[in-house]
Design an enzyme around this catalytic site. Structure first.
Site, PDB file in Angstrom:
ATOM      1  N   TYR A 160       0.848  -1.203   0.000  1.00 26.94           N
ATOM      2  CA  TYR A 160       0.000   0.000   0.000  1.00 26.94           C
ATOM      3  C   TYR A 160       0.878   1.245   0.000  1.00 26.94           C
ATOM      4  CZ  TYR A 160      -3.241   3.606   1.601  1.00 26.94           C
ATOM      5  OH  TYR A 160      -3.989   4.751   1.706  1.00 26.94           O
ATOM      6  N   GLU A 176      -3.150   7.772  -4.103  1.00 26.48           N
ATOM      7  CA  GLU A 176      -3.225   6.496  -3.388  1.00 26.48           C
ATOM      8  C   GLU A 176      -3.131   5.336  -4.369  1.00 26.48           C
ATOM      9  OE1 GLU A 176      -6.004   4.484   0.074  1.00 26.48           O
ATOM     10  OE2 GLU A 176      -6.989   5.589  -1.539  1.00 26.48           O
TER      11      GLU A 176
END
Length: 435
Positions: free
Chosen positions: A143, A245
């Site tokens: 992530y 993101e």
């Protein structure tokens, strides 16, 4: 998952930002658009193409994936949780890995259909395009995100007292990805690292190395991964992003770090210097009321309540919503007409409020300073002529030209519920919804 990122590290940053005098409208673009932008900055992304019809799907399979055995088909909506979503038609999942010959069939079941995820609400969002991507051989999923630091919300010009106060941006990394980052934060908080970036210095090799260490790649080349992180930061700054993101950012069998997803938000205040990016805006994916409000230069945010609010000033609007809640009601929106609203804007505000089927009453709360009460009153009267007002309207006027405003409303012959103060107005609005 994406929308609640701020909750994950509420002490350090805020995706939503602070309430300001002007509504924060941040451009959100589709995954395929984000991938194209990343590619321009030299960031590794899967080969892919967005298509809007079955004819385009068939052509793309032949021209873009002639030798692929499998293709990833991703529905494109501006909401997270697509993989676990459900179409109203009954199809499970908004992301499918299928054999190449099956791509047209699965794409046909997605295009033009409504996909419901945890972030869309029960109404869902329509899928106008699907993104066809090559199926990568992923070794590890992680992530990665860059956002603004809550303590500064970006650059601050004055001198800071401590090193900690210098930080205006922050990079978040986790060695596990591809699933809910909130769940990971709850179960494995030590896996998530935050690397603050001094906006005046920009990202250093040391900063980028810390991020890569947090990602903990097992096969990807370390030096190349550091360069990828620096390119992502460059994109974030040069394009005036408020959020970048990637979930997952992944390692491939050929030892590359690849952005297997793309979520980018941009600051609308910078739209004048990024016209080509802001032309990517997809109004069909946004709340139609908020789109109409933006065109009328009104600050509007739709909520789920039953009392429509029209107020001047963000602080008074928030107070109005609070007092409605205190009296047992629920606000249907945040709507700040500002201090210089015209009669036309007031009319547009009423059109937006009455377009919400859930609204059972409207509360107008105006404290006239720069905004004059007679202008609001004239707008209300003109709105009543153009819009069929089928719900009770509670009006509280105070301040500049209040007597003229009250006289305009009285002479109009409209059936209005008047209130002396905010508490009285909120109580009457709540009672009106019951009656």
């Amino acid at each position: 998952m994406r929308r609640s990122l701020g909750k994950l590290i509420a002490g350090s940053l805020s995706i939503a930002g602070r309430w300001q005098n002007q509504q924060l409208r941040r451009l959100n673009i589709h995954e395929y658009q984000g991938a194209e932008l990343m590619s321009k900055y030299g960031i590794n992304v899967p080969k892919g193409v967005a298509v809007a019809s079955i004819e385009e799907v068939k052509e793309a399979v032949k021209s873009v994936f002639p030798n692929e055995k499998e293709v990833v088909v991703k529905s494109q909506i501006l909401a997270g949780g697509r993989g676990l979503g459900t179409f109203k038609s009954g199809l499970k999942g908004g992301v499918h890995i299928v054999k190449t010959e099956e791509v047209p069939s699965i794409a046909e079941k997605m295009l033009g259909q409504i996909l419901v995820t945890k972030q869309t609400g029960s109404q869902g969002k329509i899928v106008s395009k699907v993104y066809l991507c090559e199926k990568l051989s992923l070794v590890n999923e992680m992530y990665f995100a860059i956002t603004l630091d809550r303590s500064t919300a970006g650059p601050i010009e004055h001198k800071r007292e401590t090193e900690e106060e210098k930080e205006g941006q922050i990079i978040i990394a986790c060695k596990k990805g591809g699933t809910s980052i909130e769940d990971l934060a709850e179960k494995f908080p030590d896996m998530i690292i935050k690397v603050p970036i001094d906006v005046f210095k920009g990202i250093t090799d040391e900063d980028a190395a810390k991020v890569v260490d947090g990602l903990a790649p097992t096969v990807a080349d370390r030096s190349a991964s550091i360069e990828q992180v620096k390119k992502l930061y460059q994109l974030f700054c040069e394009c005036d992003c408020t959020l970048l993101e990637i979930n997952p950012i992944a390692e491939t069998a050929d030892k590359q770090l690849v952005a297997a997803d793309a979520k980018l938000n941009f600051d609308d205040n910078a739209s004048f210097r990024h016209k080509e990016i802001f032309e990517l805006r997809d109004p069909s994916q946004e709340d139609s009321r908020e789109v109409a409000a933006a065109k009328a230069d009104l600050n509007y945010i739709g909520l789920d309540g039953e009392i429509g609010c029209m107020v001047n000033g963000a602080g008074l609007a928030m107070a109005t919503m609070d007092i409605i809640k205190l009296h047992g009601g629920t606000p249907a929106n945040f709507l700040d007409v500002g201090g210089n609203a015209s009669e036309g804007q007031v009319v547009e505000a009423f059109k937006i409020l009455t377009s919400d089927d859930k609204v059972k009453a409207i509360l107008v709360n105006i404290f006239g300073g720069i905004m004059k009460c007679d202008v609001i009153a004239s707008g209300i009267v003109n709105a009543a002529k153009q819009v069929s007002l089928k719900v009770p309207v509670v009006v509280r006027l105070e301040g500049t030209n209040v007597d003229q405003g009250k006289r305009i409303l009285k002479d109009s012959g409209m059936t209005l519920i008047t209130a002396e103060d905010l508490d009285d107005a909120a109580e009457k609005a709540v009672k009106a919804t019951v009656n």
